[in-house]
Design a protein around this motif. Structure first.
Motif, PDB file in Angstrom:
ATOM      1  N   GLN A   1       0.811  -1.217   0.000  1.00  0.00           N
ATOM      2  CA  GLN A   1       0.000   0.000   0.000  1.00  0.00           C
ATOM      3  C   GLN A   1       0.848   1.272   0.000  1.00  0.00           C
ATOM      4  OE1 GLN A   1      -3.276  -0.216  -0.567  1.00  0.00           O
ATOM      5  NE2 GLN A   1      -2.817  -2.411  -0.684  1.00  0.00           N
ATOM      6  N   GLY A   2       2.147   1.092  -0.176  1.00  0.00           N
ATOM      7  CA  GLY A   2       3.027   2.248  -0.245  1.00  0.00           C
ATOM      8  C   GLY A   2       3.608   2.677   1.079  1.00  0.00           C
ATOM      9  N   GLU A   3       3.349   1.883   2.120  1.00  0.00           N
ATOM     10  CA  GLU A   3       3.864   2.248   3.441  1.00  0.00           C
ATOM     11  C   GLU A   3       5.344   1.883   3.565  1.00  0.00           C
ATOM     12  OE1 GLU A   3       2.500  -2.077   3.966  1.00  0.00           O
ATOM     13  OE2 GLU A   3       2.074  -0.342   2.678  1.00  0.00           O
ATOM     14  N   ARG A   4       6.061   2.628   4.374  1.00  0.00           N
ATOM     15  CA  ARG A   4       7.461   2.323   4.687  1.00  0.00           C
ATOM     16  C   ARG A   4       7.465   1.150   5.657  1.00  0.00           C
ATOM     17  NH1 ARG A   4      12.369   1.373   5.800  1.00  0.00           N
ATOM     18  NH2 ARG A   4      13.983   2.980   5.913  1.00  0.00           N
ATOM     19  N   VAL A   5       8.155   0.058   5.303  1.00  0.00           N
ATOM     20  CA  VAL A   5       8.197  -1.131   6.141  1.00  0.00           C
ATOM     21  C   VAL A   5       9.519  -1.162   6.909  1.00  0.00           C
ATOM     22  CG1 VAL A   5       8.121  -3.653   6.203  1.00  0.00           C
ATOM     23  CG2 VAL A   5       6.731  -2.395   4.531  1.00  0.00           C
TER      24      VAL A   5
ATOM     25  N   VAL B   1      20.598   8.451   1.338  1.00  0.00           N
ATOM     26  CA  VAL B   1      19.869   9.683   1.650  1.00  0.00           C
ATOM     27  C   VAL B   1      18.426   9.336   2.000  1.00  0.00           C
ATOM     28  CG1 VAL B   1      18.983  11.830   0.666  1.00  0.00           C
ATOM     29  CG2 VAL B   1      21.350  11.147   0.252  1.00  0.00           C
ATOM     30  N   ASN B   2      17.902   9.959   3.025  1.00  0.00           N
ATOM     31  CA  ASN B   2      16.554   9.642   3.491  1.00  0.00           C
ATOM     32  C   ASN B   2      15.494  10.252   2.576  1.00  0.00           C
ATOM     33  OD1 ASN B   2      14.654   8.548   5.378  1.00  0.00           O
ATOM     34  ND2 ASN B   2      14.295  10.629   6.112  1.00  0.00           N
ATOM     35  N   ILE B   3      14.535   9.439   2.177  1.00  0.00           N
ATOM     36  CA  ILE B   3      13.332   9.923   1.504  1.00  0.00           C
ATOM     37  C   ILE B   3      12.147   9.304   2.233  1.00  0.00           C
ATOM     38  CG2 ILE B   3      14.351  10.331  -0.766  1.00  0.00           C
ATOM     39  CD1 ILE B   3      13.206   7.639  -1.656  1.00  0.00           C
ATOM     40  N   THR B   4      10.999   9.936   2.137  1.00  0.00           N
ATOM     41  CA  THR B   4       9.831   9.465   2.876  1.00  0.00           C
ATOM     42  C   THR B   4       8.605   9.407   1.975  1.00  0.00           C
ATOM     43  OG1 THR B   4       9.304  11.732   3.552  1.00  0.00           O
ATOM     44  CG2 THR B   4      10.671  10.420   5.059  1.00  0.00           C
ATOM     45  N   PRO B   5       7.623   8.557   2.312  1.00  0.00           N
ATOM     46  CA  PRO B   5       6.362   8.562   1.558  1.00  0.00           C
ATOM     47  C   PRO B   5       5.596   9.850   1.832  1.00  0.00           C
ATOM     48  CG  PRO B   5       6.201   7.110   3.465  1.00  0.00           C
ATOM     49  CD  PRO B   5       7.635   7.543   3.370  1.00  0.00           C
ATOM     50  N   GLN B   6       4.711  10.196   0.894  1.00  0.00           N
ATOM     51  CA  GLN B   6       3.919  11.427   1.005  1.00  0.00           C
ATOM     52  C   GLN B   6       4.823  12.644   1.214  1.00  0.00           C
ATOM     53  OE1 GLN B   6       0.841  11.375   0.226  1.00  0.00           O
ATOM     54  NE2 GLN B   6       0.555   9.164   0.275  1.00  0.00           N
ATOM     55  N   ASN B   7       5.980  12.600   0.543  1.00  0.00           N
ATOM     56  CA  ASN B   7       6.938  13.701   0.695  1.00  0.00           C
ATOM     57  C   ASN B   7       6.421  14.954  -0.019  1.00  0.00           C
ATOM     58  OD1 ASN B   7       8.173  13.796  -2.196  1.00  0.00           O
ATOM     59  ND2 ASN B   7       8.181  11.629  -1.644  1.00  0.00           N
ATOM     60  N   GLU B   8       6.974  16.069   0.380  1.00  0.00           N
ATOM     61  CA  GLU B   8       6.547  17.351  -0.187  1.00  0.00           C
ATOM     62  C   GLU B   8       7.372  17.740  -1.415  1.00  0.00           C
ATOM     63  OE1 GLU B   8       3.852  19.020   0.764  1.00  0.00           O
ATOM     64  OE2 GLU B   8       3.524  17.323   2.096  1.00  0.00           O
ATOM     65  N   ARG B   9       8.438  17.000  -1.676  1.00  0.00           N
ATOM     66  CA  ARG B   9       9.295  17.355  -2.809  1.00  0.00           C
ATOM     67  C   ARG B   9       8.556  17.080  -4.115  1.00  0.00           C
ATOM     68  NH1 ARG B   9      14.909  17.818  -1.305  1.00  0.00           N
ATOM     69  NH2 ARG B   9      15.332  17.872  -3.513  1.00  0.00           N
ATOM     70  N   ARG B  10       8.631  18.002  -5.034  1.00  0.00           N
ATOM     71  CA  ARG B  10       7.943  17.856  -6.317  1.00  0.00           C
ATOM     72  C   ARG B  10       8.892  17.407  -7.420  1.00  0.00           C
ATOM     73  NH1 ARG B  10       2.928  17.122  -5.926  1.00  0.00           N
ATOM     74  NH2 ARG B  10       2.690  17.745  -8.096  1.00  0.00           N
ATOM     75  N   ASN B  11      10.087  16.984  -7.055  1.00  0.00           N
ATOM     76  CA  ASN B  11      11.104  16.767  -8.084  1.00  0.00           C
ATOM     77  C   ASN B  11      11.697  15.357  -8.055  1.00  0.00           C
ATOM     78  OD1 ASN B  11      12.450  16.991  -5.680  1.00  0.00           O
ATOM     79  ND2 ASN B  11      14.044  18.370  -6.422  1.00  0.00           N
ATOM     80  N   ILE B  12      11.007  14.395  -7.474  1.00  0.00           N
ATOM     81  CA  ILE B  12      11.517  13.027  -7.451  1.00  0.00           C
ATOM     82  C   ILE B  12      10.904  12.265  -8.624  1.00  0.00           C
ATOM     83  CG2 ILE B  12      11.675  10.866  -6.166  1.00  0.00           C
ATOM     84  CD1 ILE B  12      11.570  12.433  -3.598  1.00  0.00           C
ATOM     85  N   ILE B  13      11.739  11.915  -9.594  1.00  0.00           N
ATOM     86  CA  ILE B  13      11.274  11.247 -10.817  1.00  0.00           C
ATOM     87  C   ILE B  13      11.845   9.838 -10.856  1.00  0.00           C
ATOM     88  CG2 ILE B  13      11.210  11.332 -13.336  1.00  0.00           C
ATOM     89  CD1 ILE B  13      11.625  14.364 -13.135  1.00  0.00           C
ATOM     90  N   ALA B  14      10.972   8.854 -11.046  1.00  0.00           N
ATOM     91  CA  ALA B  14      11.380   7.448 -11.064  1.00  0.00           C
ATOM     92  C   ALA B  14      11.332   6.884 -12.478  1.00  0.00           C
ATOM     93  CB  ALA B  14      10.489   6.620 -10.144  1.00  0.00           C
ATOM     94  N   PHE B  15      12.237   5.946 -12.738  1.00  0.00           N
ATOM     95  CA  PHE B  15      12.324   5.268 -14.035  1.00  0.00           C
ATOM     96  C   PHE B  15      12.274   3.779 -13.743  1.00  0.00           C
ATOM     97  CE2 PHE B  15      14.411   9.287 -14.030  1.00  0.00           C
ATOM     98  CZ  PHE B  15      14.168   9.871 -15.253  1.00  0.00           C
TER      99      PHE B  15
ATOM    100  N   ILE C   1       6.160  -0.641  -8.405  1.00  0.00           N
ATOM    101  CA  ILE C   1       5.786   0.647  -8.991  1.00  0.00           C
ATOM    102  C   ILE C   1       4.449   1.116  -8.421  1.00  0.00           C
ATOM    103  CG2 ILE C   1       5.107   1.801 -11.142  1.00  0.00           C
ATOM    104  CD1 ILE C   1       7.103  -0.123 -12.567  1.00  0.00           C
ATOM    105  N   THR C   2       3.487   0.199  -8.347  1.00  0.00           N
ATOM    106  CA  THR C   2       2.175   0.541  -7.785  1.00  0.00           C
ATOM    107  C   THR C   2       2.313   1.031  -6.347  1.00  0.00           C
ATOM    108  OG1 THR C   2       1.055  -1.082  -9.190  1.00  0.00           O
ATOM    109  CG2 THR C   2      -0.119  -0.354  -7.228  1.00  0.00           C
ATOM    110  N   ALA C   3       3.146   0.357  -5.552  1.00  0.00           N
ATOM    111  CA  ALA C   3       3.351   0.752  -4.156  1.00  0.00           C
ATOM    112  C   ALA C   3       3.983   2.136  -4.061  1.00  0.00           C
ATOM    113  CB  ALA C   3       4.221  -0.281  -3.452  1.00  0.00           C
ATOM    114  N   ALA C   4       4.981   2.405  -4.904  1.00  0.00           N
ATOM    115  CA  ALA C   4       5.636   3.718  -4.891  1.00  0.00           C
ATOM    116  C   ALA C   4       4.647   4.825  -5.233  1.00  0.00           C
ATOM    117  CB  ALA C   4       6.813   3.730  -5.858  1.00  0.00           C
ATOM    118  N   LEU C   5       3.736   4.541  -6.158  1.00  0.00           N
ATOM    119  CA  LEU C   5       2.715   5.517  -6.529  1.00  0.00           C
ATOM    120  C   LEU C   5       1.709   5.710  -5.397  1.00  0.00           C
ATOM    121  CD1 LEU C   5       2.095   4.376 -10.211  1.00  0.00           C
ATOM    122  CD2 LEU C   5       2.958   6.618  -9.516  1.00  0.00           C
ATOM    123  N   LYS C   6       1.237   4.620  -4.833  1.00  0.00           N
ATOM    124  CA  LYS C   6       0.240   4.701  -3.764  1.00  0.00           C
ATOM    125  C   LYS C   6       0.781   5.450  -2.550  1.00  0.00           C
ATOM    126  CE  LYS C   6      -2.691   0.638  -4.559  1.00  0.00           C
ATOM    127  NZ  LYS C   6      -3.152  -0.651  -3.974  1.00  0.00           N
TER     128      LYS C   6
END
Length: 317
Positions: free
Chosen positions: A252-256, A267-281, A291-296
């Motif tokens: 469900q996209g939660e950090r386990v 480097v620390n990143i978190t779900p529901q982050n405020e950064r608008r510049n994280i682009i995944a490939f 991918i679905t989890a990262a989006l959720k």
């Protein structure tokens, strides 16, 4: 869609398969359900209509629709979806690399100095390989993840260095193994002056380019010696489906949380982050759940992926 546009759409799909994925005209005929002669004419039509240059300039309509649906559903600012129906993993990754390079180039071609933070992995490496060279020594490339395994070996996918070579800019390496030997050892690595300098620079990044990894035996973290087979099984028992920079993600996209967290140096990143510049490939059947989890979870604000991964994410949502 008009008959003409539908034909161009099919020609664009054939062009992706032929020029990017390396499929034969016989393969294209089978996968599009047409005769070999029609497949040959579609590839020729794509060339005649100017759809084929360095890139495929006519996007597949279905992929454009999926990209817009993903942007709306998951609040993405950037999304590109490439064709994938009927294609194998290698072909899909080749397509993502080509489309991803276009997205990266939007940042790299800017003349104002940019701080570009980069993760690691095969998809990012392939994407950077597709980039042209930019004379942008004013840009800085910063690593978000240590490239050193527990035995001291370095991954071949230390991609920020490759990006720095494309731009002729400076490269800041994260001087630590991905997982330290212990929590105390992690403290030693992470309190080093150079480590703090690099992570502070990463926090100021204008854009972050990351991969989304899956967690299973044979996944890159496992093959490259960062996590053992036993650790893979323990993570799967915790319902982990993906990872970003060594941060493990549930369905469900939660950090386990895991026992590896106390040793993680990326480097620390978190779900529901405020950064608008994280682009995944990321793309391919093995990555659908990740991918679905990262989006959720709201881990990313931009995505370059394939149509089957997009369909899976939208269906799950």
């Amino acid at each position: 869609m008009s008959k003409h546009n539908k034909k161009l759409d099919q020609a664009a799909r054939a062009a992706w398969m032929y020029y990017v994925a390396g499929e034969t005209q016989h393969d294209i005929a089978d996968k599009l359900g047409v005769s070999r002669q029609v497949a040959q004419r579609l590839v020729a039509l794509a060339t005649e209509q100017g759809l084929v240059s360095v890139n495929i300039s006519h996007p597949v309509a279905e992929c454009m629709t999926l990209a817009e649906q993903l942007k709306t559903r998951f609040g993405l600012s950037i999304c590109q979806v490439v064709p994938s129906v009927g294609l194998d993993s290698a072909a899909i990754h080749a397509m993502i690399a080509v489309a991803g390079a276009e997205v990266m180039a939007q940042t790299l071609k800017q003349t104002d100095p940019q701080i570009i933070a980069v993760g690691s992995g095969r998809t990012l490496r392939a994407t950077i390989d597709e980039l042209p060279e930019f004379d942008r020594p004013q840009h800085s490339c910063v690593s978000l993840i240590g490239a050193i395994a527990s035995d001291g070996s370095c991954t071949r996918y230390d991609v920020p260095l490759w990006m720095a070579e494309k731009t002729q800019g400076r490269y800041f390496i994260l001087p630590a193994p991905l997982y330290a030997d212990s929590a105390d050892d992690r403290a030693l690595w992470c309190n080093h002056r150079i480590y703090r300098t690099v992570t502070e620079k990463a926090a100021q990044a204008d854009v972050m380019f990351l991969g989304v990894g899956h967690v299973d035996k044979g996944c890159p973290l496992n093959v490259d010696g960062f996590i053992t087979n036993q650790q893979v099984e323990e993570l799967k028992a915790q319902q982990v489906v993906g990872e970003m920079l060594g941060h493990f993600i549930g369905a469900q996209g939660e950090r386990v949380p895991s026992e590896l967290d106390s040793r993680l140096t990326s480097v620390n990143i978190t779900p529901q982050n405020e950064r608008r510049n994280i682009i995944a490939f990321s793309g391919g059947k093995e990555k659908h759940r990740a991918i679905t989890a990262a989006l959720k979870g709201g881990w990313i604000k931009g995505l370059v992926t394939d149509e089957e991964s997009a369909i899976a994410a939208l269906a799950s949502a």
